[in-house]
Design an enzyme around this catalytic site. Structure first.
Site, PDB file in Angstrom:
ATOM      1  N   HIS A 518      16.421  38.543  25.358  1.00 26.27           N
ATOM      2  CA  HIS A 518      15.703  38.525  24.091  1.00 26.27           C
ATOM      3  C   HIS A 518      14.210  38.427  24.355  1.00 26.27           C
ATOM      4  O   HIS A 518      13.537  37.525  23.882  1.00 26.27           O
ATOM      5  CB  HIS A 518      16.186  37.367  23.216  1.00 26.27           C
ATOM      6  CG  HIS A 518      17.640  37.436  22.880  1.00 26.27           C
ATOM      7  ND1 HIS A 518      18.357  36.363  22.423  1.00 26.27           N
ATOM      8  CD2 HIS A 518      18.522  38.456  22.933  1.00 26.27           C
ATOM      9  CE1 HIS A 518      19.622  36.723  22.221  1.00 26.27           C
ATOM     10  NE2 HIS A 518      19.735  37.989  22.525  1.00 26.27           N
ATOM     11  N   ASN A 519      13.711  39.359  25.126  1.00 27.24           N
ATOM     12  CA  ASN A 519      12.278  39.442  25.388  1.00 27.24           C
ATOM     13  C   ASN A 519      11.615  40.097  24.184  1.00 27.24           C
ATOM     14  O   ASN A 519      12.196  40.986  23.554  1.00 27.24           O
ATOM     15  CB  ASN A 519      12.030  40.296  26.618  1.00 27.24           C
ATOM     16  CG  ASN A 519      12.994  39.980  27.760  1.00 27.24           C
ATOM     17  OD1 ASN A 519      14.141  40.403  27.740  1.00 27.24           O
ATOM     18  ND2 ASN A 519      12.536  39.225  28.731  1.00 27.24           N
TER      19      ASN A 519
END
Lengths: 589, 260
Positions: A518-519
């Site tokens: 979840h960058n």
């Protein structure tokens, strides 16, 4: 000028860079609008037929060797915690797993299809209004998105109906529904599918959370809870809870992915051409650098090609979107010293901790599961609770998820167990199915010193500079994470017969162990061109026929899985292009 | 130390989890005449001649000795050595993992911080080769025996000193070697047997993992009813030893050797 020898291909209306969640939806929407679209994908083509039983249920190949994730031999990124350190290449995958190939990371995702809440889109203004400007750290750069929840709600709804999301509504049109998330922003209607079943661990968590006065509910899932025909007319099969979801393809066609929700139609669409193994190295600009003329790419045989197009859509993973802007010289590069510039600014992540719960008298069957099978509470997310005096902004989800306990990754033993040998073996045998995790999935604010730029030393196989990540957690994140972990411990303490061990966020961010894919950020959206790369329609401020779509647009990260919001932004952008840009090509703001 | 297979099955059964029989299993998939039992065609643990692609005989001897200490054979059943984990490691080293074929291998090289992860110039192939040779040399010099010939307690001392880095290796960081060895040991013990380890599915039987999943739709909400079945491997399905449903998922059968 590079690539003067490149072969120039016949022009098309739209070229899409990255054929994953956003790329496939945009290709579908725009071919439906009559445009000719070419999709360029750096990795291989993949279809549902590639995921057949029994070879698919192979933990080593998919979950350990990450067969569906990015091939780092070709391209990786470099990483350091602080600007005064020397960044070194991420030689092995660890902390996150960017996808590669048709479908992108949305092929091996879990299927947690969350909406962000109204506060998440107005993080700065709502926080300042309630707590004052000092709520943010002096070097905090979190900001409003330039779009509100209310504006995006219809697009969340559209995404949920294409991706077949199952869940229990908690707020329909402002009316609370029991069993759902009491904190969610008002939705226009119910989920298209019912929620998933409840695993044993989820039920234990729910009972304990209720006893403490919280409102547990099933996580929204893009693993089908029944046979479902989506709004494009494609039918997905029901999930069988096999537990091979995250990092795997789905042999049932029960997980919503580009392959199951869009691609069967897109592959047949007259206006669409898919070109896998096509590595885009530059967005090409006209002489004034205010208009994209197409993209330059290298195909599988090494041929250098130029694809002219009227509209260029960057729909790759966070890192590739930001890197392509930097390599192409589009937008002002972010300078962490002056704080000026925008491309690479506001890179963020998520803040994870958990509590391991040992239940001596129960066996949980926790190998049964689904990527999005979870029971959660939202009480400590966003601004759902009073932060006065807490010393941090934001929060996260707390819950029990049953992704499926593939054994290599699920060898949980109590603290103090010898690290190997016979005692370790006994503990593994004892606790593999007598333990579960209450996870705290926290958001992450943005800071002046967390950013993406180009590495001065390391290069990819094409000779271009790698992206360089500079990132660490800040005091806000440690405090928030500890607060969530304490709450999870309190819930664990209400589970009969349970013993709990916290795994807190400590020490600097490290890129070695898996945390979450979840960058976010690096090409963020906003209302002000001085602090955003793209406007509220995800359109480049500098090059109006270029749109940059994905979690790269998030100005900071919320305490939810990002894909639902990527989907909503994608439809929001698609409508802006179809309804407004095509009629009057030029800046939409 | 070889365990008689029947004794092993009995001890595994006695040690396996207590609890009610997985009634849901039987209900959903009555014990039809499943073609030969899923255990029958497996190789016995005492198969004489292994073949190795990458590892030398001396390396195999080292690994078998180390594996027998890391996950020992005991009253719960076979250990990593008996499970064929040396074969697993051999296949891994011979393939993409061993050469870092899908990992970034360009210089310049620098040690970096722990947060920056693997920065060794050596591939896992090279780490195993150089580390084992050096450890054996040093054991021979200090104790007159290679690692495999040392008493178990001494072997444990060596492994612990590799793990904490106090056994300083000239050929590379000892901790890196130990971490790789321990990672691969767990992988080899619990991965599908198609990769060479977990022979007899002993790792899965140890913890109660069913292997290739069945359709669990009707079981996932049977809270408190342990689902304990004979695990099914990929090869069991590819070679027709397990029956399947319409989607290719195995029909699981209750675990054997259970008291309840």
């Amino acid at each position: 000028m590079r690539r003067t020898t490149a072969t120039r291909l016949p022009p098309v209306d739209v070229v899409i860079v990255g054929v994953g969640l956003a790329g496939t939806l945009l290709a579908k929407e725009l071919t439906d609008a009559g445009l000719r679209v070419v999709g360029l994908e750096r990795g291989a083509d993949r279809d549902t037929s590639d995921f057949a039983m029994p070879a698919l249920h192979d933990e080593l190949t998919y979950a350990r060797r990450n067969a569906l994730a990015q091939d780092l031999a070709r391209e990786t990124l470099t990483f350091r915690n602080r600007p005064d350190e020397r960044a070194l290449p991420m030689r092995r995958l660890g902390s996150f797993l960017p996808g590669e190939g048709v479908g992108g990371a949305a092929l091996h995702w879990n299927g947690l299809a969350w909406r962000f809440e109204p506060w998440d889109f107005e993080t700065r203004s709502r926080t300042v209004a309630r707590y004052g400007p000092a709520a943010f750290a002096p070097d905090g750069t979190s900001q409003d998105w330039g779009v509100t929840f209310a504006e995006l709600e219809p697009f969340y709804d559209r995404f949920e109906r294409v991706y077949g999301v199952g869940g229990q509504a908690g707020n329909v049109g402002g009316v609370r529904r029991s069993g759902g998330n009491p904190f969610e922003g008002p939705r226009s209607r119910e989920y298209p599918n019912p929620p998933m079943k409840t695993a044993f661990a989820g039920a234990l968590f729910a009972d304990a959370a209720k006893a403490l006065g919280h409102a547990p509910f099933p996580a929204p899932s893009a693993n089908m809870t029944r046979a479902y025909t989506n709004t494009y007319g494609l039918t997905l099969a029901p999930c069988i809870y096999c537990g091979f979801c995250e990092r795997f393809g789905c042999e049932m066609g029960a997980k919503a992915t580009p392959q199951t929700t869009v691609l069967p139609l897109l592959r047949k669409a007259r206006g669409f051409e898919l070109r896998p193994r096509s590595h885009v190295s530059r967005v090409l600009l006209d002489e004034r650098r205010t208009r994209a003329t197409g993209v330059a790419y290298t195909d599988a045989q090494g041929r250098e090609l130029e694809q002219p197009a009227d509209i260029v859509l960057l729909t790759s993973y966070v890192f590739s979107n930001a890197r392509l802007l930097l390599l192409s010289g589009i937008g002002r590069r972010y300078d962490p010293v002056s704080g000026e510039g925008v491309v690479g600014r506001n890179y963020a992540y998520q803040t994870l901790s958990d509590v391991t719960v040992f239940v001596e008298d129960k066996q949980l069957n926790r190998f049964m599961g689904a990527g999005a099978l979870g029971t959660v509470i939202d009480d400590w997310n966003g601004d759902n609770f009073d932060h006065a005096g807490l010393g941090f902004v934001g929060g996260g989800l707390v819950g029990a998820h049953n992704f499926g306990a593939r054994p290599i990754a699920s060898l949980t033993v109590p603290a103090g167990t010898p690290r190997w040998g016979s005692e370790w073996k006994k503990a593994v045998a004892r606790y593999y199915d007598r333990s579960f995790s209450i996870s705290c999935d926290g958001g992450c604010q943005s800071y002046r010193g967390n950013f993406l730029d180009l590495d001065p030393t390391y290069r990819d196989v094409y000779g271009d500079p790698l992206l360089r990540m500079t990132f660490d957690f800040h005091e806000n994140e440690y405090r928030m994470s500890n607060y969530l972990t304490d709450r999870a411990l309190a819930i664990a303490a209400r589970i009969p017969g349970a013993r709990a061990e916290p795994n807190r966020l400590t020490g600097p961010y490290e890129i070695v162990s898996y945390q979450t894919t979840h960058n976010t950020g690096g090409a963020v959206m906003g209302a002000d061109p001085r602090t955003s790369v793209i406007n509220r329609y995800l359109q480049s401020w500098d090059v109006p026929n270029l749109f940059v779509v994905g979690a790269s647009a998030f100005p900071q990260n919320a305490g939810y899985n990002p894909s639902g919001t990527v989907g909503a932004l994608t439809f929001w952008c698609a409508d802006a292009i179809k309804d407004r840009y095509l009629k009057h090509p030029g800046p939409l703001v | 130390m070889k365990q008689d297979r029947r004794v092993f099955l009995k001890t595994l059964g006695a040690a396996s989890m207590a609890g009610a029989a997985p009634a849901g299993v039987a209900a959903a998939s009555p014990p039809t005449a499943v073609a030969p039992s899923t255990d029958a065609p497996e190789r016995p643990t005492a198969e004489p001649a292994e073949t190795y692609v990458y590892l030398s005989p001396a390396e195999v001897a080292f690994l078998d000795a180390a594996l027998a200490r890391l996950i020992p054979a005991d009253e719960l059943g076979p250990g990593a050595k008996e499970a064929g984990v040396a074969v697993f490691i051999d296949r891994q080293l011979a393939g993409a993992f061993g050469t870092m074929a899908r990992e970034y291998r360009q210089g310049p090289w620098s040690e970096g911080t722990p947060q920056q992860g693997y920065q060794s110039r050596l591939t896992p192939q090279e780490v195993y080769r150089t580390a084992i040779a050096e450890i054996d040399r040093r054991c021979e010099a200090a104790h007159g025996e290679r690692f495999a010939g040392l008493p178990a307690a001494k072997q444990d001392d060596v492994l612990r000193s590799l793990e904490d880095g106090s056994f300083a290796l000239d050929s590379g960081p000892a901790r890196l070697f130990f971490a790789l060895l321990w990672q691969n040991t767990k992988e080899g013990f619990f991965a599908d047997p198609i990769h060479g380890g977990n022979r007899g599915k002993v790792g899965w039987k140890l913890v109660g993992f069913p292997g290739v999943a069945a359709a669990y739709t009707d079981h996932v909400e049977r809270h408190g009813v342990p689902y304990r079945v004979e695990p099914v491997s990929i090869a069991d399905l590819q070679q027709g030893r397990a029956r399947t449903d319409a989607h290719g998922h195995p029909l699981h059968h209750p675990a054997r050797g259970r008291a309840e």
